[in-house]
Design a protein around this motif. Structure first.
Motif, PDB file in Angstrom:
ATOM      1  N   THR A 316       0.820  -1.213   0.000  1.00  8.72           N
ATOM      2  CA  THR A 316       0.000   0.000   0.000  1.00  8.72           C
ATOM      3  C   THR A 316       0.856   1.265   0.000  1.00  8.72           C
ATOM      4  OG1 THR A 316      -1.789  -1.135   1.154  1.00  8.72           O
ATOM      5  CG2 THR A 316      -1.776   1.273   1.269  1.00  8.72           C
ATOM      6  N   HIS A 358      -5.143   5.701  -5.101  1.00  7.55           N
ATOM      7  CA  HIS A 358      -4.177   5.518  -4.008  1.00  7.55           C
ATOM      8  C   HIS A 358      -3.394   6.784  -3.646  1.00  7.55           C
ATOM      9  CE1 HIS A 358      -5.146   1.413  -4.961  1.00  7.55           C
ATOM     10  NE2 HIS A 358      -4.509   1.470  -6.123  1.00  7.55           N
ATOM     11  N   ARG A 484     -14.207   1.543   3.352  1.00  8.55           N
ATOM     12  CA  ARG A 484     -12.947   1.160   2.710  1.00  8.55           C
ATOM     13  C   ARG A 484     -12.047   2.384   2.531  1.00  8.55           C
ATOM     14  NH1 ARG A 484     -14.885  -1.769  -1.175  1.00  8.55           N
ATOM     15  NH2 ARG A 484     -14.506  -3.723  -0.094  1.00  8.55           N
ATOM     16  N   HIS A 485     -12.649   3.501   2.164  1.00  8.20           N
ATOM     17  CA  HIS A 485     -11.873   4.745   2.051  1.00  8.20           C
ATOM     18  C   HIS A 485     -11.242   5.114   3.389  1.00  8.20           C
ATOM     19  CE1 HIS A 485     -10.960   8.996   1.878  1.00  8.20           C
ATOM     20  NE2 HIS A 485     -11.891   9.233   2.774  1.00  8.20           N
ATOM     21  N   ASP A 488      -8.443   2.550   4.193  1.00  9.86           N
ATOM     22  CA  ASP A 488      -7.278   2.630   3.314  1.00  9.86           C
ATOM     23  C   ASP A 488      -6.430   3.857   3.595  1.00  9.86           C
ATOM     24  OD1 ASP A 488      -7.899   0.299   2.055  1.00  9.86           O
ATOM     25  OD2 ASP A 488      -8.706   1.210   0.235  1.00  9.86           O
ATOM     26  N   TRP A 489      -7.095   4.985   3.938  1.00  3.15           N
ATOM     27  CA  TRP A 489      -6.372   6.246   4.060  1.00  3.15           C
ATOM     28  C   TRP A 489      -6.263   6.738   5.484  1.00  3.15           C
ATOM     29  CZ3 TRP A 489      -3.745   7.088  -0.093  1.00  3.15           C
ATOM     30  CH2 TRP A 489      -4.197   6.518  -1.282  1.00  3.15           C
ATOM     31  N   GLU A 500     -14.139   7.249  -4.535  1.00  4.59           N
ATOM     32  CA  GLU A 500     -14.656   5.942  -4.139  1.00  4.59           C
ATOM     33  C   GLU A 500     -16.144   5.826  -4.452  1.00  4.59           C
ATOM     34  OE1 GLU A 500     -13.025   3.349  -3.143  1.00  4.59           O
ATOM     35  OE2 GLU A 500     -11.063   4.304  -2.968  1.00  4.59           O
ATOM     36  N   GLU A 722     -11.487  -4.741   8.614  1.00  2.00           N
ATOM     37  CA  GLU A 722     -10.370  -3.891   8.190  1.00  2.00           C
ATOM     38  C   GLU A 722     -10.408  -2.537   8.898  1.00  2.00           C
ATOM     39  OE1 GLU A 722     -10.728  -3.576   4.005  1.00  2.00           O
ATOM     40  OE2 GLU A 722     -10.454  -5.720   3.627  1.00  2.00           O
ATOM     41  N   THR A 723     -11.611  -1.984   9.041  1.00  2.00           N
ATOM     42  CA  THR A 723     -11.750  -0.682   9.700  1.00  2.00           C
ATOM     43  C   THR A 723     -11.321  -0.764  11.155  1.00  2.00           C
ATOM     44  OG1 THR A 723     -13.607  -0.164   8.236  1.00  2.00           O
ATOM     45  CG2 THR A 723     -13.366   1.185  10.205  1.00  2.00           C
ATOM     46  N   THR A 726      -7.551  -0.796  11.338  1.00  2.00           N
ATOM     47  CA  THR A 726      -6.939   0.489  11.005  1.00  2.00           C
ATOM     48  C   THR A 726      -7.007   1.460  12.174  1.00  2.00           C
ATOM     49  OG1 THR A 726      -7.453   0.241   8.661  1.00  2.00           O
ATOM     50  CG2 THR A 726      -7.053   2.486   9.457  1.00  2.00           C
TER      51      THR A 726
END
Length: 730
Positions: A316, A358, A484-485, A488-489, A500, A722-723, A726
């Protein structure tokens, strides 16, 4: 300290490999707490006639602040110049700071600009106290062109480079719209220092703070990186890098807390045996040991087929830096187009760059700021910003010291510029209510949204064509895209989120989402794509934005305006966010009237003066604001004792927020303590059962958590996991 991070940890044995390699240099913190290195600072300040007024006043103040932050063992000198050069403070210990401040206050504007002579005097002062254990830095500030004495840029930069080789570095600050950004950036590159563009006088103190903060945390200077490869391997730096006579990259200083990053693209012929394909050698002058130190690291990767390598997910962080490099190249091309007076083509190129997958949030923010600058036709500032950004990348530290605006600052700018249909009501000035909010309750809110939508959508989606997965409604699909945004960020960024939402797969696309996607496809910026529509589409996207508590109100407002830049719609999103946020922390259901009362309190003062006309069955032709309509309907329903079905028949049950919001609040008032009853009421009679089910499901899930028997989407479950990782949520 020296790490080699490939995009994929493999090379091909059956074909050439194109490999993107991130070389990261992370300055180590001292093993023991040590005093910061001594600073030998020479301030060279332009006092030419163009600096008169606020510019010179702010310069004097910022320079005085910088001097006050030095320690007595540091060295300081001050040189001022116009067409003449004056040593205001000869180099010496930073002891009598009040005297220096008084001398600065006496500086008055003069004539033309002997820039090179002023800089040279500053270097000479610094050179008198140059020592290996000190950081020796000249900071040159000017708002104009070199127009007296030496004016040839190559000749000036040759001198700057010679003094840098002796250990005296140069940082340049360009002030306002008239200085020569090419010269100042070149001086900073030759002088191994930083280059800043000071757009407004009030920024000046911040830039001085950045420079001094960096100096105080510096552990090494004169940083060089050499790359040695196997025969046949080519190396292409992805950013424009400065090199020395030996071909080594000349990087910025080693500053604790600010890693240096170099991105290169390797082209490696097919390999038959595993062996190191690249060796990186780092050297620098250590302020701790007062001598040259060196490090070495080699890259050796496993061999796989080209097909197998393609299946490996890229790193990533490398993808993000590649995206940054792509945008840096596009930015440079766009500024060349501006120089050729092809402004339209430049703007199209920059808007396309915003959509680069990305791209890190701070790069989006800075690129958006450049676009806004060019939209104002302020091409001089645009060139200067591009020069500053390019210099940072060429030294390996990107936008060192710079941070993107917070979403609160961005929202303020949008309101001040009249670009968002919202007023600064009390909610926006308040902090979200405190309290413990377990991750299980957030999961309940998001699962409730998906279950409520699925329950409301009676059809089996069997007739859906295209790439979308059957059964994923718009609210759920956009919730997954938003999460997801965020994962990911690591936070919220409007431009990234817009991208997105533009491509998120959903089974059926509403008219508002379709219009948003069309506007984005046609090149509109994210803050221009939202329709002036009081539909409920944005309201369905509020819940996932609560995962990032910091900047909650501004995140919700900006996130909502992406598709619905309408006063009633934006206010309803903020009101619903306030309700959800407090439900997440409650240990028991609130009083029935709390839902409507809290919503009305939250949207107080947020709506503009726009007047809406309602077409509800019982109130056809009613005119006014959302707050007035909701207040009247709830009060009337309480007085008459309406049940949910009666209320929906009278108020309407479509996608208009004047229908959706009172329906939602009244169902929660009647049934919020009992999730299944609330969802049954939401999905039984509404013409927009999927949307109302999603909103009611989010609310009862926030309050009660996940209920047994809820239908859950597999993709949502994956992105929830995933969230949680993070944001380290439990």
């Amino acid at each position: 300290m020296l790490a080699l991070v490939p995009d994929r940890p493999a090379l091909c044995h059956d074909s050439e490999t194109t490999l993107d390699l991130l070389i990261r240099i992370t300055p180590d913190k001292p093993a023991q707490e040590k005093e910061r290195p001594e600073i030998n600072l020479s301030l060279v300040l332009d006092r030419s006639g163009s600096m008169a007024g606020q510019k010179l006043a702010m310069t004097r103040a910022a320079a005085g602040l910088a001097v006050r932050q030095l320690r007595e063992e540091d060295r300081v000198s001050v040189v001022v110049f116009d067409d003449n050069v004056q040593t205001l403070v000869p180099c010496g210990p930073a002891v009598d700071k009040q005297r220096i401040a008084r001398l600065l206050e006496q500086v008055q504007p003069g004539g033309s600009t002997a820039l090179c002579d002023g800089w040279r005097r500053g270097v000479e002062e610094a050179a008198t106290a140059r020592e290996a254990r000190r950081i020796n830095r000249v900071v040159l500030l000017t708002d104009g062109e070199a127009n007296k004495g030496e004016v040839n840029a190559d000749a000036i930069c040759t001198q700057v480079r010679a003094f840098a080789a002796q250990g005296v570095q140069t940082t340049t600050l360009g002030f306002g719209a008239s200085y020569n950004e090419t010269l100042l950036r070149s001086m900073a590159a030759s002088g191994e220092g930083n280059h800043f563009y000071v757009e407004r006088p009030d920024q000046l103190a911040d830039f001085f703070q950045m420079e001094l903060g960096g100096l105080a945390a510096t552990r090494g200077t004169r940083v060089r990186l050499a790359l040695e490869t196997l025969p046949g391997v080519s190396v292409e730096p992805m950013f424009g890098m400065e090199t020395d006579e030996q071909g080594r990259f000349m990087l910025g200083d080693l500053v604790v807390g600010n890693p240096l990053e170099v991105l290169v693209r390797l082209r490696v012929p097919a390999q038959s045996v595993t062996r190191p394909v690249l060796t990186a050698r780092l050297s620098y002058h250590s302020l701790d040991t007062e001598r040259t130190e060196s490090l070495e690291s080699s890259l050796e990767l496993m061999l796989v087929s080209a097909a197998q390598r393609e299946e490996i997910r890229p790193q990533t962080e490398v993808r993000a830096r590649v995206a940054t490099a792509v945008v840096a190249r596009l930015r440079a091309e766009a500024m060349e187009l501006v120089q050729q007076r092809q402004e339209g083509a430049a703007m199209r190129l920059l808007r396309e760059a915003l959509r680069t997958p990305h791209l890190p949030a701070e790069e989006h923010e800075l690129l958006q700021d450049l676009i806004e600058t060019l939209e104002r036709r302020d091409y001089s500032s645009g060139h200067k910003k591009a020069a500053m950004h390019g210099h940072g990348h060429s030294k390996g530290h990107g936008h060192y010291g710079l941070r993107p605006r917070s979403s609160a600052d961005a929202l303020t700018a949008l309101m001040n510029g009249g670009r968002i249909a919202l007023r600064p009501g009390p909610l926006l000035a308040s902090r979200p209510a405190p309290g413990a909010r377990p991750w299980a309750r957030f999961q309940g809110m998001l699962r409730g949204l998906a279950h409520g939508e699925a329950r409301g959508n009676a059809q089996a989606w069997a007739d859906v064509d295209g790439p979308s997965r059957p059964g994923v409604g718009e609210a759920t699909g956009l919730t997954i895209a938003t999460l997801r945004h965020l994962a990911d960020w690591g936070g919220f960024n409007a431009a990234r989120l817009a991208n997105e939402l533009r491509r998120a797969p959903v089974a059926r696309v509403s008219p508002s989402l379709s219009a948003f996607r069309k506007a984005m496809q046609e090149g509109d910026d994210w803050h221009q794509a939202g329709a002036r529509s009081a539909g409920c589409g944005a309201l369905r996207r509020v819940a996932p934005l609560l995962v990032v508590g910091e900047g909650l109100w501004s995140n919700v407002a900006i996130g909502a305006m992406l598709t619905h830049n309408d006063s009633a719609s934006l206010a309803s999103c903020l009101g619903f966010a306030a309700v959800l946020w407090e439900l997440l922390a409650m240990d028991r259901p609130p009083a029935p009237t709390w839902y409507g009362d809290r919503f009305l309190e939250a949207i107080e003062g947020l709506e503009t003066e726009q007047t809406y006309t309602v077409t509800a069955p019982r109130y056809d032709g009613w005119q006014g604001s959302l707050r007035d309509f909701v207040h009247e309907r709830l009060a009337d329903a309480r007085q008459r004792g309406l049940d949910a079905e009666q209320a929906l028949r009278e108020w309407g049950s479509g996608p208009f927020v004047f229908e959706m919001v009172p329906d939602l609040l009244w169902i929660l008032e009647r049934h919020g303590a009992h999730p299944d009853e609330a969802l049954r009421a939401a999905t039984r009679t509404s013409l927009e059962a999927g949307s109302l089910g999603a909103l009611v499901g989010a609310a009862v899930g926030a309050l009660h958590g996940t209920a047994a028997g809820w239908e859950l989407d597999d993709e949502l479950e994956r992105v929830l996991s995933e969230t949680a990782k993070t944001f380290q949520l439990r």
